[in-house]
Design a protein around this motif. Structure first.
Motif, short mmCIF file in Angstrom:
data_model
loop_
_atom_site.label_atom_id
_atom_site.label_comp_id
_atom_site.label_asym_id
_atom_site.label_seq_id
_atom_site.Cartn_x
_atom_site.Cartn_y
_atom_site.Cartn_z
N LYS A 3 -36.20 7.69 19.69
CA LYS A 3 -34.82 7.34 19.37
C LYS A 3 -33.96 7.41 20.62
O LYS A 3 -33.75 8.47 21.20
CB LYS A 3 -34.28 8.25 18.27
CG LYS A 3 -35.01 8.04 16.95
CD LYS A 3 -34.38 8.81 15.82
CE LYS A 3 -35.11 8.49 14.51
NZ LYS A 3 -34.52 9.22 13.36
N ILE A 4 -33.45 6.23 21.00
CA ILE A 4 -32.70 6.08 22.25
C ILE A 4 -31.26 5.68 21.92
O ILE A 4 -31.03 4.79 21.10
CB ILE A 4 -33.33 5.00 23.15
CG1 ILE A 4 -34.84 5.16 23.26
CG2 ILE A 4 -32.65 4.98 24.51
CD1 ILE A 4 -35.32 6.41 23.93
N LYS A 77 -22.45 10.78 15.06
CA LYS A 77 -23.60 10.70 14.16
C LYS A 77 -24.83 10.11 14.84
O LYS A 77 -25.95 10.53 14.56
CB LYS A 77 -23.24 9.87 12.93
CG LYS A 77 -22.28 10.60 12.00
CD LYS A 77 -22.06 9.83 10.71
CE LYS A 77 -21.13 10.60 9.78
NZ LYS A 77 -20.90 9.85 8.51
N CYS A 78 -24.62 9.16 15.74
CA CYS A 78 -25.78 8.44 16.28
C CYS A 78 -26.57 9.25 17.30
O CYS A 78 -27.70 8.90 17.63
CB CYS A 78 -25.36 7.10 16.86
SG CYS A 78 -24.27 7.18 18.26
N VAL A 79 -26.00 10.34 17.83
CA VAL A 79 -26.75 11.14 18.81
C VAL A 79 -27.36 12.40 18.20
O VAL A 79 -28.05 13.15 18.89
CB VAL A 79 -25.87 11.53 20.02
CG1 VAL A 79 -25.38 10.30 20.75
CG2 VAL A 79 -24.72 12.45 19.61
N GLU A 80 -27.15 12.63 16.92
CA GLU A 80 -27.56 13.90 16.34
C GLU A 80 -29.08 14.08 16.31
O GLU A 80 -29.57 15.21 16.21
CB GLU A 80 -26.97 14.09 14.94
CG GLU A 80 -27.37 13.04 13.94
CD GLU A 80 -26.59 13.15 12.63
OE1 GLU A 80 -27.00 12.49 11.67
OE2 GLU A 80 -25.59 13.90 12.59
N ASP A 81 -29.84 12.96 16.40
CA ASP A 81 -31.30 13.07 16.47
C ASP A 81 -31.87 12.29 17.66
O ASP A 81 -33.03 11.91 17.67
CB ASP A 81 -31.94 12.60 15.16
CG ASP A 81 -31.61 11.15 14.85
OD1 ASP A 81 -30.74 10.57 15.54
OD2 ASP A 81 -32.22 10.59 13.92
N ALA A 82 -31.03 12.09 18.69
CA ALA A 82 -31.45 11.30 19.85
C ALA A 82 -32.46 12.05 20.70
O ALA A 82 -32.31 13.23 20.98
CB ALA A 82 -30.23 10.93 20.70
N LEU A 106 -22.63 17.47 21.33
CA LEU A 106 -23.07 16.74 20.14
C LEU A 106 -24.58 16.63 20.00
O LEU A 106 -25.10 16.59 18.88
CB LEU A 106 -22.49 15.33 20.14
CG LEU A 106 -20.97 15.19 20.01
CD1 LEU A 106 -20.56 13.73 20.19
CD2 LEU A 106 -20.50 15.70 18.64
N CYS A 107 -25.29 16.58 21.10
CA CYS A 107 -26.73 16.30 21.07
C CYS A 107 -27.55 17.54 20.76
O CYS A 107 -27.18 18.65 21.15
CB CYS A 107 -27.19 15.73 22.41
SG CYS A 107 -26.55 14.08 22.76
N PRO A 108 -28.70 17.36 20.08
CA PRO A 108 -29.58 18.50 19.85
C PRO A 108 -30.19 18.98 21.15
O PRO A 108 -30.16 18.28 22.17
CB PRO A 108 -30.65 17.92 18.92
CG PRO A 108 -30.65 16.46 19.18
CD PRO A 108 -29.22 16.11 19.51
N GLU A 109 -30.76 20.16 21.10
CA GLU A 109 -31.32 20.78 22.30
C GLU A 109 -32.41 19.93 22.94
O GLU A 109 -32.58 19.93 24.16
CB GLU A 109 -31.88 22.16 21.93
CG GLU A 109 -32.37 22.97 23.11
CD GLU A 109 -32.88 24.33 22.69
OE1 GLU A 109 -33.70 24.91 23.43
OE2 GLU A 109 -32.46 24.81 21.62
N LYS A 110 -33.14 19.16 22.13
CA LYS A 110 -34.26 18.37 22.65
C LYS A 110 -33.82 17.18 23.50
O LYS A 110 -34.60 16.65 24.29
CB LYS A 110 -35.11 17.84 21.49
CG LYS A 110 -34.39 16.78 20.64
CD LYS A 110 -35.30 16.14 19.62
CE LYS A 110 -34.56 15.05 18.83
NZ LYS A 110 -35.44 14.33 17.90
N SER A 111 -32.57 16.75 23.34
CA SER A 111 -32.13 15.50 23.96
C SER A 111 -32.10 15.57 25.48
O SER A 111 -31.55 16.51 26.07
CB SER A 111 -30.73 15.11 23.48
OG SER A 111 -30.71 14.91 22.08
N ILE A 112 -32.67 14.55 26.11
CA ILE A 112 -32.53 14.35 27.56
C ILE A 112 -31.32 13.46 27.78
O ILE A 112 -31.14 12.46 27.09
CB ILE A 112 -33.80 13.70 28.15
CG1 ILE A 112 -34.98 14.65 28.01
CG2 ILE A 112 -33.59 13.33 29.62
CD1 ILE A 112 -36.31 14.03 28.42
#
Length: 296
Positions: A3-4, A77-82, A106-112
């Motif tokens: 998911k990008i 909303k669109c970055v919550e699982d990015a 906004l982004c989860p910890e996993k997001s780069i």
């Protein structure tokens, strides 16, 4: 990584979104302007149509690419699982810092978090987040779907794990990633922008005209496009911003923007995107020489 999110629907942003979607990633293209999003999607569709006509891709690939794309005007909303967010906003430090602060919240910890910046320090951008090890530069070249190079910029705190993940991801996009360290202009623009600036200085001092300068570099140096026309396609405002970053970063007068470039940007002559720069593009993207108005 699937998911990008791509921030900014301009030339670079829609090109990056197109490329990820073409290689079957789920992409959200975000811009605060719905008009910019409509224009960006129209550009993606147009470029896909051209690729079909040239038999670079099939109709099925085009349809799948468009199916992999959605648009949004809000980040929340669109970055919550990015898995990856690529920022491709204007080349302005304050704008980028504000975006990365918001993304970090906004982004989860996993997001780069990646920036497509062509000159601004990744280390400085990363410093406004709580995850500097997950901030990196992905400097794509224009036009993104065609150009093979990605400058991958390692910030001071970027982790080796993130670096390797982005290098491998770039290869999955059929790109050639090149690792560079975080210094003003990186490699591409540290070399390219002084050349463009010197071409503008050559024009400014009346050594030769626009077509003559570009012809010398095309025929004599085997460049596919002359430096003045290339500046028009990059955007004269972007060229000026990059030169200012280089000048501030190195405190070296060789990076000082030519006064002609400064005046053209002040006058709103940005090149292709404004319809006029060193060439006239008001009737089409084909370059027509502007009347000689570049003398000192």
């Amino acid at each position: 990584m699937n998911k990008i999110v791509v921030i900014g629907a301009g030339t670079m942003g829609n090109g990056i979104a197109h490329t990820f979607a073409q290689y079957n990633y789920q992409v959200t293209l975000v811009d605060t302007s719905s008009t910019a999003l409509e224009s960006g999607m129209a550009n993606i569709t147009h470029n896909l149509d051209r690729m079909v006509q040239k038999e670079k891709i099939t109709d099925k690939v085009k349809e799948q690419t468009l199916a992999n794309l959605i648009t949004a005007t809000s980040l929340s909303k669109c970055v919550e699982d990015a898995d990856l967010v690529v920022e491709a906003a204007t080349e302005n430090l304050d704008v980028k810092l504000a975006i990365f602060k918001e993304l970090d919240n906004l982004c989860p910890e996993k997001s780069i978090l990646a920036s497509n910046t062509s000159s601004i320090s990744i280390t400085q951008i990363a410093a406004v987040t709580q995850r500097p090890e997950k901030v990196i530069g992905m400097h794509f070249m224009n036009p993104v779907p065609i150009m093979k190079l990605v400058e991958v910029i390692k910030g001071y705190s970027t982790s080796e794990e993130v670096l390797q993940e982005i290098m491998e991801l770039s290869q999955k996009l059929q790109k050639e990633p090149v690792l560079v360290n975080d210094y003003p202009g990186f490699v591409a623009n540290r070399i390219l922008m002084p050349m463009i600036n010197e071409a503008i200085e050559t024009l400014y001092h009346g050594v030769a005209g626009v077509p003559e300068i570009d012809t010398v570099m095309k025929l004599g140096m085997a460049h596919p496009m002359g430096p003045l026309q290339l500046a028009d396609f990059i955007g004269l405002d972007v060229c000026l911003s990059i030169l200012e970053v280089l000048y501030r970063g190195f405190k070296n007068p060789k990076y000082a923007p030519c006064p002609l470039l400064v005046n053209m940007v002040r006058a709103g002559k940005y090149g292709v995107k404004s319809g006029e720069g060193f060439y006239n593009y008001s009737t089409s993207r084909k370059a027509e020489v502007v009347a000689n108005q570049f003398k000192r």
